[in-house]
Design an enzyme around this catalytic site. Structure first.
Site, short mmCIF file in Angstrom:
data_model
loop_
_atom_site.label_atom_id
_atom_site.label_comp_id
_atom_site.label_asym_id
_atom_site.label_seq_id
_atom_site.Cartn_x
_atom_site.Cartn_y
_atom_site.Cartn_z
N ILE A 100 -7.74 5.09 4.04
CA ILE A 100 -7.52 4.38 5.30
C ILE A 100 -6.62 3.19 5.04
O ILE A 100 -7.08 2.07 4.82
CB ILE A 100 -8.87 3.95 5.93
CG1 ILE A 100 -9.79 5.17 6.06
CG2 ILE A 100 -8.64 3.32 7.29
CD1 ILE A 100 -9.25 6.30 6.93
N HIS A 101 -5.31 3.42 5.07
CA HIS A 101 -4.36 2.31 4.96
C HIS A 101 -4.02 1.84 6.35
O HIS A 101 -4.73 2.13 7.31
CB HIS A 101 -3.14 2.74 4.13
CG HIS A 101 -2.47 3.97 4.63
ND1 HIS A 101 -1.45 3.93 5.56
CD2 HIS A 101 -2.70 5.27 4.37
CE1 HIS A 101 -1.08 5.16 5.82
NE2 HIS A 101 -1.81 6.01 5.12
N VAL A 102 -2.92 1.09 6.47
CA VAL A 102 -2.67 0.41 7.74
C VAL A 102 -2.57 1.36 8.94
O VAL A 102 -3.20 1.15 9.97
CB VAL A 102 -1.37 -0.44 7.64
CG1 VAL A 102 -1.17 -1.21 8.92
CG2 VAL A 102 -1.48 -1.37 6.47
N GLU B 219 -1.85 13.03 9.34
CA GLU B 219 -1.00 13.06 8.15
C GLU B 219 -1.04 14.45 7.54
O GLU B 219 -1.99 15.19 7.75
CB GLU B 219 -1.47 12.03 7.12
CG GLU B 219 -1.29 10.61 7.63
CD GLU B 219 -1.86 9.59 6.65
OE1 GLU B 219 -2.33 9.98 5.58
OE2 GLU B 219 -1.82 8.40 6.99
N TYR C 134 -0.62 -1.30 -1.64
CA TYR C 134 -0.28 -1.57 -0.24
C TYR C 134 -1.36 -2.38 0.48
O TYR C 134 -1.10 -3.06 1.45
CB TYR C 134 0.04 -0.27 0.54
CG TYR C 134 -1.05 0.78 0.56
CD1 TYR C 134 -0.96 1.88 -0.28
CD2 TYR C 134 -2.13 0.68 1.42
CE1 TYR C 134 -1.94 2.85 -0.26
CE2 TYR C 134 -3.12 1.64 1.43
CZ TYR C 134 -3.02 2.73 0.58
OH TYR C 134 -4.00 3.69 0.60
#
Lengths: 574, 89
Positions: B14-16, B88, A128
């Site tokens: 830490i993704h978008v 989350e 991603y």
């Protein structure tokens, strides 16, 4: 120039006249005219850069608004992400700095900063994150196009009626199409069930795909006639041809007009048998179009669009809102929600699934969901909560054996039990069914019928798996035929098994929307027919001309035949 | 200057979305805020691109440094965000 007739695959019906617009998305990648500037030019260069940035930002703004209107919030979000990069303090100010302190040209500065981030993102282990590299390249190309002044064609900015010609269209291309101007679609690759085909049909744009190298004969501005029904494109048509097609087009318009009266009527045969006609949808926005088109329900709600266009897994609440909005739009009409059907060719950037040699036989749909049960339980919770606001049913895709259904059903029960404990309201009588798209499930329909509440036959995959024909491969497209007697036998078997067990069978593949198939499906006793909203009036009209008892006899005859051609001939087709 | 170290606890790093939350939170403060990775790389906490280039995964340590009028509050709130795993599960 002589008239020439080019043959492709007709995937969306209708005849259109128009001039060709060649769409080549990557033609805008030009090299910088020069690399450095004279220090005295700095201010002018900075202002040129600023203009390109503002124009790119505005363009994205328009695109976001257009996308939100035509395809819903979830698809608009990706483009908003690109906008936020443009506004990022590590991005544009860095480009400016290269111009003002190192006297680089605006083009080179954009390229350097974009490349720097692309390199970082592409080297990351997470899929991603690597995906973000393509967002950045996209922004870079957008800015470079504005800097050069010679912009490539932007699909969202087309403002004249054209026939769009391209090698292929990606999902992000197709979301930008405006049906008011794009009168027809012609591509080099693709087939009946490719993404572009499904979208063209749902937008009602006639389309011919898979035309192959004949595409190279076409140039910008060429006059063509596109016949999406026959799968033909006529280049430089002569006057007599033009007249023939104008006549055909008038007949087609008259035919569609004559169908309007059937649109909002029940589908009823002359001897009084009625069938439920439903629509296939992919987004909440399409539910409205379905109701307007005369749908009595939704036979297939493809939830994967909600997932495919997000940058991370949609939360339970985000899913709940989408499902609830569909339930409310359909106002008590039944809605069959298909659980996540991804993997294989449909990737999710944030799931980092491995690339597979044979994606259609691989790790996808229910197989993936049972392996990662938290995906399924979150989705089922959202669906169950939304069931309080309408009439929802749930079905599992790609079921090949009974254990898979039992496992999925067990997760469903657990989730329902949790909600009950929490006092969250949901429909206790919600039906749970399976999609029949693998021959093994069709062959064991009797065993399945004892445990499921309903079947929905997905003919697109069922044909592919039964006949061993890759539905994306135009070379074998002629072999892909739902009138193949083997497919007809499987459909017959599933419907009969469901009826013996007091259950029902629907169909949500392309066959259900084909008027030619209607007498056969009526004769086999298909209960619910789900199709593109545009096909509803055609099929309702066709059913009104049928006699159910005669259809039953016709179906009996069809089951005796040996080839797809014989079945078509029996039904009066070519 | 005020600073504090914390650890990435959410499963997917830490993704978008977490990066967006970080930027939104950092923007509430006037202080200049930096994130410093274990290897010494230092990025602007108000830049989503900057944050994402750190490629922070679960278990990584990160130091939050703030400089300005509201530096203490800024560090406290950002640490809280990391500890809540960005909401989350």
């Amino acid at each position: 120039m002589a008239e020439q007739s080019l043959k492709g695959i007709g995937v969306s019906d209708g005849i259109r006249f128009g001039s060709v617009l060649l769409y080549q998305p990557n033609s805008a990648s030009q090299t910088p005219v020069r690399e450095t500037i004279d220090p005295s030019e700095t201010d002018a260069e900075l202002s040129r850069l600023q203009k390109a940035k503002d124009a790119s930002y505005q363009e994205l703004e328009d695109l976001v608004a257009h996308t939100r209107q035509t395809l819903g919030e979830d698809k608009a979000v990706i483009l908003q992400g690109q906008q936020s990069f443009l506004a990022d303090p590590s991005f544009y100010p860095e480009i400016e700095r290269l111009v003002s302190s190192q006297h680089k040209s605006a083009e080179l500065a954009v390229k350097q900063i974009v490349d720097q981030f692309v390199m970082i993102f592409e080297s990351m282990p997470q899929e991603y994150m690597r995906e973000r590299a393509s967002d950045l390249k996209d922004i870079g190309n957008r800015m470079l196009a504005h800097l050069s002044g010679a912009q490539g064609v932007r699909l969202s900015e087309i403002r004249e009626e054209i026939i769009l010609v391209a090698d292929d269209l990606t999902p992000s291309d197709t979301v930008q199409l405006n049906r008011q101007y794009v009168r027809g679609i012609l591509t080099r690759i693709g087939g009946k069930t490719s993404h572009t085909a499904i979208l063209a049909r749902s937008l009602g744009i006639p389309a011919v795909l898979g035309i192959g190298d004949a595409l190279d004969l076409l140039h910008d501005g060429d006059e063509v006639i596109l016949d999406g029904t026959a799968g033909l494109v006529i280049l430089n048509p002569e006057e007599s041809t033009r007249q023939t097609y104008e006549q055909k087009q008038r007949e087609e318009a008259d035919y569609l007009k004559s169908l309007e009266e059937f649109q909002n009527q029940p589908a009823k045969t002359s001897d009084g048998k009625t069938f439920e006609i439903a629509a296939n949808i992919g987004t909440p926005a399409e539910a409205t179009a379905a109701v307007e088109g005369g749908a009595e329900g939704v036979g297939l709600y493809r939830t994967e669009f909600l997932f495919m266009n997000a940058t991370s897994m949609p939360t339970e609440d985000e899913q709940f809102e989408a499902y609830k909005s569909v339930a409310e739009t359909m106002a008590g009409r039944p809605v069959v929600i298909r659980t996540l059907d991804i993997g294989g060719d449909k990737e999710l950037p944030y799931l980092s699934l491995p690339h597979e040699m044979n994606p259609f036989l691989g790790y996808r749909a229910i197989r993936l969901c049972l392996d990662r049960p938290e995906l399924l339980s979150t989705q089922l919770r959202a669906i169950l909560r939304a069931s309080h606001y309408g009439k929802l049913k749930v079905m599992f895709p790609m079921i090949s054996n009974l254990s898979e259904f039992r496992q999925a059903k067990a997760i469903f029960r657990e989730v329902a039990e949790q909600l009950r404990k929490e006092g969250v309201p949901f429909d206790e009588a919600m039906e749970v069914g399976i999609m029949v798209e693998i021959p093994s499930a069709a062959l064991l329909a009797d065993q399945f019928a004892r445990e499921v509440d309903f079947f929905s036959i997905g003919t697109n995959d069922l044909v592919q798996y039964t006949l061993a024909v890759d539905r994306m491969n135009e070379k074998v497209a002629p072999l892909y035929d739902y009138f193949h007697p083997a497919v007809v036998h499987l459909i017959h078997r599933v419907i009969d098994a469901s009826h013996r067990a007091g259950k029902w069978t629907g169909m949500c593949g392309g066959m259900a929307g084909d008027p030619l198939a209607a007498p056969l499906l009526a004769g086999l006793g298909l209960d619910e027919w789900s199709m593109d909203a545009n096909s509803i009036k055609k099929v309702k009209h066709k059913i009104s001309t049928l006699h159910h008892e005669e259809c039953k006899q016709l179906a009996e005859q069809a089951l005796q035949l040996g080839t797809a051609e014989e079945v078509r001939a029996l039904l009066g087709g070519k | 200057m005020h600073s504090q170290q914390t650890t990435i606890q959410n499963e997917h790093g830490i993704h978008v979305r977490p990066a967006q939350l970080l930027v939104q939170t950092a923007n509430k403060f006037s202080s200049d805020i930096k994130l410093v990775a274990e290897d010494g790389r230092r990025v602007e906490a108000k830049s989503i691109l900057g944050i994402m280039t750190l490629g922070l995964t679960k278990g990584a340590a990160i130091t939050i440094e703030a400089n300005g009028a509201d530096e203490e509050a800024a560090v406290a709130e950002l640490v809280k965000l990391f500890e809540s795993k960005f909401g989350e599960e």
